[in-house]
Structures are given as C-alpha cells and as structure tokens.
Design a protein around this motif. Sequence first.
Motif, PDB file in Angstrom:
ATOM      1  N   ALA A 278      16.782  16.492 -54.932  1.00 24.79           N
ATOM      2  CA  ALA A 278      17.703  16.457 -53.797  1.00 24.79           C
ATOM      3  C   ALA A 278      17.169  17.252 -52.606  1.00 24.79           C
ATOM      4  CB  ALA A 278      19.070  16.991 -54.223  1.00 24.79           C
ATOM      5  N   TYR A 279      16.375  18.277 -52.872  1.00 25.36           N
ATOM      6  CA  TYR A 279      15.846  19.126 -51.801  1.00 25.36           C
ATOM      7  C   TYR A 279      14.396  18.799 -51.459  1.00 25.36           C
ATOM      8  CZ  TYR A 279      19.940  22.180 -52.062  1.00 25.36           C
ATOM      9  OH  TYR A 279      21.214  22.682 -52.010  1.00 25.36           O
ATOM     10  N   TYR A 280      13.773  17.913 -52.197  1.00 25.06           N
ATOM     11  CA  TYR A 280      12.336  17.656 -52.050  1.00 25.06           C
ATOM     12  C   TYR A 280      11.982  17.184 -50.640  1.00 25.06           C
ATOM     13  CZ  TYR A 280       7.657  15.873 -53.091  1.00 25.06           C
ATOM     14  OH  TYR A 280       6.301  15.633 -53.082  1.00 25.06           O
ATOM     15  N   ALA A 281      12.703  16.186 -50.139  1.00 21.67           N
ATOM     16  CA  ALA A 281      12.381  15.631 -48.820  1.00 21.67           C
ATOM     17  C   ALA A 281      12.479  16.692 -47.729  1.00 21.67           C
ATOM     18  CB  ALA A 281      13.296  14.452 -48.505  1.00 21.67           C
ATOM     19  N   ASP A 282      13.491  17.560 -47.827  1.00 22.68           N
ATOM     20  CA  ASP A 282      13.639  18.621 -46.830  1.00 22.68           C
ATOM     21  C   ASP A 282      12.488  19.619 -46.909  1.00 22.68           C
ATOM     22  OD1 ASP A 282      15.988  17.518 -45.916  1.00 22.68           O
ATOM     23  OD2 ASP A 282      17.284  18.818 -47.121  1.00 22.68           O
TER      24      ASP A 282
ATOM     25  N   TYR B 196       5.673  16.657 -43.402  1.00 21.74           N
ATOM     26  CA  TYR B 196       5.455  15.437 -44.167  1.00 21.74           C
ATOM     27  C   TYR B 196       6.758  14.640 -44.282  1.00 21.74           C
ATOM     28  CZ  TYR B 196       1.204  17.851 -45.682  1.00 21.74           C
ATOM     29  OH  TYR B 196       0.017  18.519 -45.710  1.00 21.74           O
ATOM     30  N   ALA B 197       6.629  13.327 -44.284  1.00 22.48           N
ATOM     31  CA  ALA B 197       7.777  12.447 -44.507  1.00 22.48           C
ATOM     32  C   ALA B 197       7.563  11.691 -45.812  1.00 22.48           C
ATOM     33  CB  ALA B 197       7.931  11.450 -43.357  1.00 22.48           C
ATOM     34  N   VAL B 198       8.619  11.546 -46.598  1.00 26.67           N
ATOM     35  CA  VAL B 198       8.532  10.833 -47.871  1.00 26.67           C
ATOM     36  C   VAL B 198       8.647   9.334 -47.600  1.00 26.67           C
ATOM     37  CG1 VAL B 198       9.545  10.492 -50.148  1.00 26.67           C
ATOM     38  CG2 VAL B 198       9.523  12.786 -49.116  1.00 26.67           C
ATOM     39  N   ALA B 199       7.560   8.595 -47.848  1.00 29.88           N
ATOM     40  CA  ALA B 199       7.572   7.147 -47.671  1.00 29.88           C
ATOM     41  C   ALA B 199       8.031   6.446 -48.934  1.00 29.88           C
ATOM     42  CB  ALA B 199       6.179   6.651 -47.282  1.00 29.88           C
ATOM     43  N   ASP B 200       7.731   7.034 -50.088  1.00 27.36           N
ATOM     44  CA  ASP B 200       8.126   6.436 -51.366  1.00 27.36           C
ATOM     45  C   ASP B 200       8.052   7.516 -52.435  1.00 27.36           C
ATOM     46  OD1 ASP B 200       8.764   4.018 -53.029  1.00 27.36           O
ATOM     47  OD2 ASP B 200       6.887   4.592 -53.994  1.00 27.36           O
ATOM     48  N   ARG B 201       8.995   7.480 -53.356  1.00 31.26           N
ATOM     49  CA  ARG B 201       9.004   8.474 -54.436  1.00 31.26           C
ATOM     50  C   ARG B 201       9.590   7.851 -55.689  1.00 31.26           C
ATOM     51  NH1 ARG B 201       8.452  13.802 -55.754  1.00 31.26           N
ATOM     52  NH2 ARG B 201      10.083  14.836 -56.961  1.00 31.26           N
TER      53      ARG B 201
END
Length: 249
Positions: free
Chosen positions: A225-229, A236-241
């Motif tokens: 839940a906090y990874y993208a932040d 960095y921006a999360v394009a896919d996870r």
Amino acid sequence: MPLVSSPSTSPDADARRSAVRPIAKRYRRAERAVSWLVALSVAGAFLAAFALADLLPALAVGAVLLVAVRAPFLRRRGTTRLLTDASPEAVTEAFASATPPVLAFQWAVADEVRPTSDGAGGAYEHSSLVGLRTYSLEIATETEAHPDGNATDADPADPASDDGVAPVARVRIEGALDGAPWGAYAVSIRDAADGAPGETVVDVELLSRRRFGLRSVPQALVADAYYADAVAAQGYAVADRDVSFAVSR
C-alpha cells in the motif's frame, strides 16, 4: 534514535532518505498496528474457544492457530517495472549503493546505515522494544554494466528486452538478516524505447530467499500500500507491479 550515516554517503542518498523517511515511518506504524491486530486476533480466538469449551480443546485450538500463523510455507516472488527521468547511470548508482530505492522501508527508518568500504552494499542497524531487540540487515550489491546497451547474455524472456532495448546495466542485491538469507532482487536498467514516457526503465525481480508464515501476509499488504509513495519520493513511477505469495514446494 536518529539515523546515522557514514560521512562517505552521497548528498543524493541523504536527500532520498529525507524524502522517504516520513513515508517509511507511516508504513512502520501501520505495519506494527497490523502485527498487533494479528496477535490479538489469535489470542481472541483462543479465549473464545476457552469460553465455549474445556481447557484441552481450547489449547488444541490455540496450538493449531499458532502453527497456522507462524509455520513458514509461503514464498514471496514477483516483478515490478519502474519509470524515471533520471539517467541510467544515476539509477545504476542508486541501486548499487548502500540504500537501493526498493529497500526504502528498511534503510529510511534504520538507527544507523553503514556503507561497505567498497561501496557495494551496506548494513542497516535496527532496534525495537526500547532497545531490547536489535537486528542487522546487511546487503551486498553486484553490478554488471553494458555502457553501449549491448548485453552479451541478453535473454529473450528477460522483461528488460521485451521491446527490443537491451539493458545498460544489471544490479543484483542480496540481503542477509543477522547472517541468515533475507531476500534478493535482480534489477535490469535500460533506456526507454522511443516515444515511451520517462528516460529510464527499471525492471525489478523479487527473488525468494526464505519462507514466511500467514502472519507476514498482512504486513506485506501494508508494504504494498505504501510502495508507490516510497518510490515516488525517490523519483520513480510504478508502471507495473505483480508481487504475491505462493505456497513453497
């Protein structure tokens, strides 16, 4: 206790720590709350069984619950694709440093971060329960650079080459918790294809090094839940996870 770093730590690393620390602290508070909730739920189930049955059946229920929660039969694996405007060289330096971006939840709240003398990794010292419990997470990094973007061992199945762009560098991160295998990451860094957003694409594969019990699942969900932040604070921006637990064989 405030975080202490080596004088050799780069200003960029210090800036990333400052940006990530508030997010990591929120994560740590949420993770501890979830851990207590799991513990209280197990205790509540035992007390309910004790109230509805005799002592021996209640003890049997408690034993089953304890084994189910703690028994290590899960492994965590998956992949993440990150995009950033930073150059491949800067990204490679960050992932090969003592504070890789994907380990922000570990180094941002450590009592002390100690880079290795060769600059290929570091150690994070943590304490909890008012100093009654201490542990050390050590990481070692290994970099394989291809400055011309020509990886001689490129694998067609490698997600870093799925659009025909070979990685300019690969970084392997190995972690050990108090000397025992903890986790590892295989990182491929490449230029973005023409027309793609961002300057650099980073593919991160989480490699399993240990097994987990069910009690770790809620904690992992909090981290997700906090990874993208946490990575956004580092540019960095999360394009896919796609990271999940699987039953260990």
